[in-house]
Design a protein around this motif. Sequence first.
Motif, mmCIF file in Angstrom:
data_model
loop_
_atom_site.group_PDB
_atom_site.id
_atom_site.type_symbol
_atom_site.label_atom_id
_atom_site.label_comp_id
_atom_site.label_asym_id
_atom_site.label_seq_id
_atom_site.Cartn_x
_atom_site.Cartn_y
_atom_site.Cartn_z
ATOM 1 N N GLU A 1 0.798 -1.307 0.026
ATOM 2 C CA GLU A 1 0.157 0.086 -0.107
ATOM 3 C C GLU A 1 1.011 1.407 -0.054
ATOM 4 O O GLU A 1 0.462 2.306 -0.573
ATOM 5 N N ALA A 2 1.955 1.204 0.686
ATOM 6 C CA ALA A 2 2.852 2.428 0.602
ATOM 7 C C ALA A 2 3.677 2.371 -0.541
ATOM 8 O O ALA A 2 4.234 3.585 -0.835
ATOM 9 N N GLY A 3 3.601 1.548 -1.508
ATOM 10 C CA GLY A 3 4.056 1.638 -2.785
ATOM 11 C C GLY A 3 5.486 0.788 -3.012
ATOM 12 O O GLY A 3 6.039 0.717 -4.260
ATOM 13 N N GLN B 1 10.667 1.472 11.775
ATOM 14 C CA GLN B 1 11.755 2.454 11.619
ATOM 15 C C GLN B 1 13.149 1.843 11.185
ATOM 16 O O GLN B 1 13.813 2.257 10.050
ATOM 17 N N THR B 2 13.456 0.626 11.865
ATOM 18 C CA THR B 2 14.542 -0.199 11.424
ATOM 19 C C THR B 2 14.246 -0.980 10.041
ATOM 20 O O THR B 2 15.297 -0.974 9.391
ATOM 21 N N LEU C 1 15.950 -1.817 4.339
ATOM 22 C CA LEU C 1 15.564 -1.839 2.978
ATOM 23 C C LEU C 1 15.906 -0.631 2.230
ATOM 24 O O LEU C 1 15.756 -0.873 0.678
ATOM 25 N N ASN C 2 16.352 0.254 2.830
ATOM 26 C CA ASN C 2 16.659 1.386 2.047
ATOM 27 C C ASN C 2 15.565 1.967 1.112
ATOM 28 O O ASN C 2 15.715 2.185 -0.058
ATOM 29 N N LEU C 3 14.370 2.101 1.845
ATOM 30 C CA LEU C 3 13.253 2.577 1.030
ATOM 31 C C LEU C 3 13.095 4.067 0.586
ATOM 32 O O LEU C 3 13.943 4.798 1.395
ATOM 33 N N GLU C 4 12.782 4.373 -0.374
ATOM 34 C CA GLU C 4 12.706 5.825 -0.919
ATOM 35 C C GLU C 4 11.794 6.649 0.139
ATOM 36 O O GLU C 4 10.676 5.958 0.891
ATOM 37 N N ASN D 1 7.832 7.324 4.097
ATOM 38 C CA ASN D 1 6.734 8.210 4.900
ATOM 39 C C ASN D 1 5.345 7.511 4.855
ATOM 40 O O ASN D 1 4.500 7.389 5.905
ATOM 41 N N LYS D 2 4.775 7.024 3.604
ATOM 42 C CA LYS D 2 3.592 6.192 3.602
ATOM 43 C C LYS D 2 3.250 4.931 4.493
ATOM 44 O O LYS D 2 2.369 4.897 5.260
#
Length: 400
Positions: free
Chosen positions: A27-29, A118-119, A124-127, A132-133
């Motif tokens: 859902e966050a992308g 948060q960890t 995962l080094n997410l964008e 944020n989503k």
Amino acid sequence: MADNKIFFSYSRDNSEFVIELAKELREAGATIWLDQLDIKPGTRWDRSIEEALKSSNTLLVILSKSSVESHNVMDEVSYALEEGRTVVPVLLEECEIPFRLRRLQYADFTQGNEKGIQTLIKSLNLESDVANKLVDIAAEAESTKKADNKPKPAPEKPKEEPKSKAKADPIVAPLEEPKVVTHKPEPPKKTSTPPTPAKKSNSKIVPAILGALVVGALIYFVPKLMNGDEAAVTEDSSNVENTETPTISPPESGGTNTSITEEEPEEPAVDEASIAWKLAKEQNEIEGYLFYLNKYPDMDEARKMDFEGSIKALYSKEGYIQYSQSNGVSYFEKVYPQNTPSVPPIEGYLIKIDQSRNVKGGAYGTSGFNRRLGVLEKDDYAIIKEVIPSGTAYWVKISY
């Protein structure tokens, strides 16, 4: 990282957590693949997992007490590490982390969902927009969960209205059944009649006659008893007592009363092991040979050579497969020979597959490793033809 495909590796015991986390990431992308969400009905489960694992850049492994004991999970981790994929451990509960994963940065969910997210974002080094989503979605899901878990007030019990006293039912006297009066006939009245006077009997004459008869009998019988008749009577009685009653003894069991017993000829001993081996050879299937092995494990050298040659003749295909992990855990069950260790493997072992595995064209690190020759399904059998050490793990060449 938008094109990064994340593959979930986990134990079924943690399905609830995994499905919720996968939905939040999607859902966050983030691009994720989860077997329970992405395998279409009618497709082969193992083939779909293999294709998804090959096309994924990152493997997200959920660590729990059950997952670190799962062969499937550890196989997927080994494949990802060998292929140079990014492996991100997610610590769901306190457990013994496998040695190969201890140096990797992991997401810790043991201290709560917020810290775990948060960890996970860092690992995962997410964008930034996806991260944020994910934080917002996870926070909303957590608040919803807390709201659902709040104890609801117990519903008030409706006040009971005072029960009115029930009116007593009128007592109805049972109707009396009419009595039937029967007139018994009166017995006839007795008329008293004066007794008839009895005639006088000659009471003195009868006792005199009886006394005379008794005296005469004594005069006649006493002398005879005192002389010879007593001996005759005694002799007759002794003859009766000394007469032996013939006894008939029942015949012995078997229906005959003869003392001569006929000896039956002994039957020749039956070699059950030879008969069982002949049946196994006629059947010529692995199940028949293994049945014989379980029933007659102590084979002589000739029978042992025949046994090994017979099972080798059943398998003509050849290929390579990983036999054990670096920690010494074997992927197979050793069936023959008995009373020998499973690790390290030895040429000639008959092994049984405990889970579906791919047969390669070469061992790990060789040119044929990426070529798949076939699949060994659960409960299939194979024979080891060559042992190839690979670090602390083992690969083997097999006939199957």
